[in-house]
Design a protein around this motif. Structure first.
Motif, short mmCIF file in Angstrom:
data_model
loop_
_atom_site.label_atom_id
_atom_site.label_comp_id
_atom_site.label_asym_id
_atom_site.label_seq_id
_atom_site.Cartn_x
_atom_site.Cartn_y
_atom_site.Cartn_z
N LEU A 127 0.82 -1.21 0.00
CA LEU A 127 0.00 0.00 0.00
C LEU A 127 0.86 1.26 0.00
O LEU A 127 0.50 2.27 -0.63
CB LEU A 127 -0.94 -0.01 1.21
CG LEU A 127 -2.13 -0.97 1.10
CD1 LEU A 127 -2.81 -1.12 2.46
CD2 LEU A 127 -3.12 -0.48 0.06
N SER A 136 -8.44 8.78 -5.82
CA SER A 136 -7.64 7.56 -5.76
C SER A 136 -6.60 7.64 -4.65
O SER A 136 -6.41 6.69 -3.89
CB SER A 136 -6.95 7.32 -7.11
OG SER A 136 -6.09 6.21 -7.04
N ARG A 141 1.87 1.71 -3.51
CA ARG A 141 0.74 2.20 -4.30
C ARG A 141 0.48 3.68 -4.05
O ARG A 141 0.15 4.44 -4.97
CB ARG A 141 -0.52 1.39 -3.96
CG ARG A 141 -0.58 0.01 -4.61
CD ARG A 141 -1.83 -0.72 -4.20
NE ARG A 141 -3.04 0.05 -4.52
CZ ARG A 141 -4.26 -0.27 -4.08
NH1 ARG A 141 -4.43 -1.34 -3.30
NH2 ARG A 141 -5.30 0.47 -4.43
N LEU A 142 0.64 4.11 -2.81
CA LEU A 142 0.41 5.51 -2.48
C LEU A 142 1.43 6.40 -3.18
O LEU A 142 1.08 7.47 -3.71
CB LEU A 142 0.48 5.70 -0.96
CG LEU A 142 0.26 7.14 -0.46
CD1 LEU A 142 -1.10 7.65 -0.88
CD2 LEU A 142 0.41 7.20 1.06
N VAL A 166 -6.38 5.23 -1.26
CA VAL A 166 -5.19 4.47 -0.85
C VAL A 166 -4.74 4.90 0.54
O VAL A 166 -4.36 4.06 1.38
CB VAL A 166 -4.05 4.65 -1.88
CG1 VAL A 166 -2.79 3.94 -1.40
CG2 VAL A 166 -4.47 4.11 -3.23
#
Length: 822
Positions: free
Chosen positions: A702, A730, A705-706, A734
């Motif tokens: 995560l 988005s 992804r951030l 996240v």
């Protein structure tokens, strides 16, 4: 190591037929050519030009392959012709360097990095090239300096150490000056000198690199700049002293507790080696030193200046590394301590540098002794009577390899590579030398097991996994009769538990009857009497009539491919008639009934289990709506697979994946009082590790992804309002999910630590001293492995877990964890 792409023609059988070892032309023998090697004798005149062009390309490739092969092969052994071989190769390389510069430099670079035990040879060869042509020498030296900077930026400390050793020997060949080398060493020592008394993983790594370089540069520095040598040694000694004081009582990184604790790395031992070498005038006699054969050639060589070395400042703290101190598993003569260190240092570097290819690593490990001086070590693989080699009167090369492998395997606080690497490497070594390496590895294992009572619990676990996989590669054959006396020991005795867990691991890797076939009859009680299977609760003989009716109805529904909704309806229609129970009790019975039947449906294979859980996931999630309900589901799973730990671990893992249960539920289940007296069972801690690792992995994913989402949001142009809003949403999503996972990570760390401390601080948490010793060992393993997460929550842990009621040894583990995480 795939030499076809990196070191050219290493995979070949000897020299080419048209040249000798050093490229001198031989008489052409056309009859040796294969049909596909013959020149084009036909075809049209128009194709002759193209044929000649292709032939020229082929000839150039042949020359490059030959040059690479010559560089790689030179100095494989300490033979009387080594001097003439190096001189001849120097002439060949000087002649062809201009035409094939890239090939020569690339091969040179890879040889220095990946054949570290031949450093004296390649240092001499580089010096010869520099003496013959300073421009060629400058290109080699600058290439290695650029490679050093590149490896520093990547945090590849094994390569940094090998290259610094190369530069230390370049002073001998006069390719660089003493001042240049001192400047390079100072780059590693300056950050340490600027922070006197500050002990950290980064400083330990830098001091280790500097001390390893001083070991090989000591003789030159002692002759030309003794005061400068003493100054650098003083900085290293002060740090090692501070490091020793900071880790005086830290046993978290100690593998064998019956050996003196020197902290979590090799610094103290390396300092002893430096002192011993200094007493001998900094003379290293373990390997041949061909640079002493060319003193006259080096006298007039050009010395090259190098750019100032800059250390990276943006590396993570976890990227800094120091190797383990090598465990002594067989007796060695004390007077050979320095030689043993030098040889095992080469072995360690080979294992590190060739980690990408276990087969080549095993092959080259058996060649490391090739440059040893006479009588430095005994080599069983070349001895006429290997059984007569005595480890107590000489250094035995093969036993030194085994000691390095096991030291890396059991390195604390964590190993550098996956455990499977060391297992597969040992397998390849035994395949290469079946008789000798089999005896060596078996002896090493027996000597380790003899000290297992004093070994860290995590290391016992690693050794168990290593041995099981190793045995499985050779027909599951092992001399178990040597350990059959463990049957009479206490159930939680370290030796008995190790042997039993190894056998259970072997059952996982094969099947019960095959393992039993190799066991003495007296040891069969260490393995299950029947093939591991499920423990379904609702058998017909164990139920009353109304329970039987529910079980039969649910079983038929699942067997006939019924849906989750149909199963829930059956459970509701039956249990709603049980008016003598309240709603909570009926819900518990329905939850247990459904979980048992879903597990039974999937009990045939792992694939069946995954399919069953996935199909009935909605029903299981509906039943697991509270922490108590989730705990009941986890407990039912454990009871169902009580005889099959492997299925138990896999089922728990999949239930977490499908969010039927959560990680904190697993923690509560593992630390329940039903496990009192069973803290020595390895599968419980396998589940704990898998659970915590899964949470940490989700957090890392995560976070990645951030970062990606934020970069994408920043890249959107200002006038794209819609796209910007979507990307902002988005990022917010996240961030929200990451916050939830960070909270879950915190809950897992605090819950696990609290349970450990409570059980260890209470007489009710364990049955006896052995049971408590296993639990304390697992507590150390948890705190050591997840020390970064523990320290992030240190304040909360002090309030929740390490209260005044906590035992002294748990508090000490916490303080040691704090030091280890620094």
């Amino acid at each position: 190591m795939d030499f076809s792409g990196r070191l050219g023609g290493r995979h070949g059988g000897g020299a080419r037929g048209d040249v000798d070892e050093f490229g001198r032309e031989r008489r052409n023998r056309p009859h040796h050519r294969k049909p596909y090697d013959r020149p084009n004798r036909g075809g049209s005149r128009g194709n002759q030009g193209g044929g000649r062009a292709m032939s020229m390309v082929d000839d150039a490739n042949d020359v490059e392959s030959r040059l690479s092969s010559l560089i790689i092969k030179v100095g494989d052994k300490n033979i009387p012709t080594l001097q003439s071989n190096l001189d001849a190769l120097g002439v060949v390389l000087e002649k062809d360097f201009t035409k094939h510069e890239i090939t020569v430099l690339r091969t040179f670079r890879q040889c220095i990095l990946e054949l570290p035990w031949k450093v004296t040879v390649y240092s001499t060869l580089a010096g010869l090239l520099n003496a013959k042509n300073s421009e060629t020498g400058a290109k080699v030296i600058l290439l290695m300096h650029a490679t050093l900077r590149q490896e520093l930026a990547r945090g590849h400390w094994g390569s940094v150490k090998v290259i610094m050793r190369f530069f230390a020997l370049q002073v001998k060949t006069r390719a660089i000056s003493i001042e240049t080398l001192l400047s390079m060493i100072d780059a590693f020592l300056k950050p340490v000198a600027d922070e006197p008394g500050s002990v950290s993983g980064r400083n330990s790594c830098l001091v280790f690199i500097a001390m390893s370089t001083l070991l090989w540069a000591g003789q030159s520095l002692n002759e030309q700049a003794p005061a400068e040598l003493e100054s650098r040694l003083g900085i290293a000694e002060q740090y090692v002293q501070a490091h020793g004081e900071a880790n005086a009582n830290n046993t978290l990184a100690t593998v064998l507790h019956d050996a003196p604790c020197k902290g979590p790395n090799v610094l103290a031992h390396l300092l002893e080696i430096l002192r011993a070498v200094a007493e001998e005038g900094w003379n290293i006699d373990a390997v041949c030193t061909p640079y002493t054969m060319f003193t006259g050639e080096f006298a007039q060589a050009t010395q090259h200046e190098l750019p100032e070395l800059q250390l990276p400042t943006d590396l993570l703290a976890s990227s800094y590394y120091t190797p383990p101190e090598i465990l002594q598993l067989v007796p060695h003569p004390p007077e050979f301590t320095v030689r043993r260190y030098i040889m095992q240092d080469f072995i360690s570097d080979t294992i590190t540098q060739l980690e990408g290819n276990r087969k080549d690593c095993a092959k080259f490990l058996l060649q490391v002794h090739g440059l040893c001086n006479e009588d430095v070590c005994s080599v069983m693989t070349t001895a006429q009577n290997p059984e007569d080699v005595d480890a107590e009167s000489s250094l035995v090369f093969e036993y030194m390899i085994a000691e390095v492998i096991f030291s890396f395997l059991m390195q604390l606080p964590e190993g550098r590579y996956r455990e499977m690497y060391y297992t597969s490497l040992a397998v390849e070594l035994r395949k290469a030398e079946p008789q000798i390496m089999s005896t060596v590895l078996e002896t090493a294992v027996e000597n380790v097991v003899a000290r297992i009572e004093n070994m860290d619990v995590e290391c016992v676990n690693r050794l168990c996994n290593w041995l099981a996989v190793f045995i499985s590669n050779f027909g599951f054959q092992w001399d178990w009769s040597k350990w059959e006396d463990v049957v009479g020991e206490h159930e939680n005795a370290p030796r008995r538990r190790f042997v039993q867990e190894t056998l259970l691991k072997l059952v996982r890797l094969s099947y019960l009857d095959r393992v039993k076939a190799h066991l003495p009859e007296s040891s069969e009680s260490l393995v299950p009497q029947k093939t591991p299977g499920h423990n379904f609760k609702f058998t017909l003989q164990a139920m009353d009539e109304r329970t039987k009716a529910v079980s039969v109805a649910v079983g038929k529904c699942l067997k006939n491919k019924g849906t989750p909704e149909q199963a829930l309806e059956i459970l509701h229609s039956h249990y709603s008639q049980w008016t003598d129970l309240d709603d909570a009790e009926r819900q518990m019975l329905a939850r247990e009934m459904l979980t048992e039947h879903v597990l039974l449906l999937g009990s045939k294979t792992f694939s069946h289990m995954l399919n069953a859980i996935e199909k009935f996931m909605p029903a299981l999630q509906q039943f697991g709506d509270t922490p108590e309900a989730k705990l009941q589901i986890a407990t039912v799973v454990e009871d169902f697979w009580i005889k099959h730990p492997q299925f138990f671990a896999i089922t728990i893992d999949k239930l977490i994946n499908y969010r039927v249960i959560d990680p904190v539920t697993v923690i509560e289940m593992l630390f329940s009082h039903s496990h009192k007296g069973s803290w020595s069972q390895f599968h419980l801690w396998e589940i704990l590790r898998n659970t915590v690792n899964k949470v940490n992995m989700r957090v890392e994913q995560l976070q990645s992804r951030l970062v990606a989402a934020q970069k994408a949001a920043d890249a959107i142009v200002a006038d794209s309002d819609t796209a910007a809003e979507q990307q902002a949403e988005s990022v917010e999503h996240v961030e929200s999910v990451l916050a939830q996972m960070l909270q879950e990570q915190k809950d897992v760390v605090i819950s696990t630590t609290r349970h450990f401390v409570q059980l260890l601080s209470s007489s009710e948490g364990t049955t006896d001293e052995l049971d408590r010793a296993w639990l304390l060992g697992r507590f150390k393993e948890f705190m050591r492995t997840y020390r970064l997460q523990v320290m992030e929550n240190a304040q909360a842990l002090e309030e929740v877990a390490f209260t005044p009621e906590a035992s002294q040894d748990t508090r000490q583990v916490f303080e040691c964890t704090r030091m280890l995480a620094a």
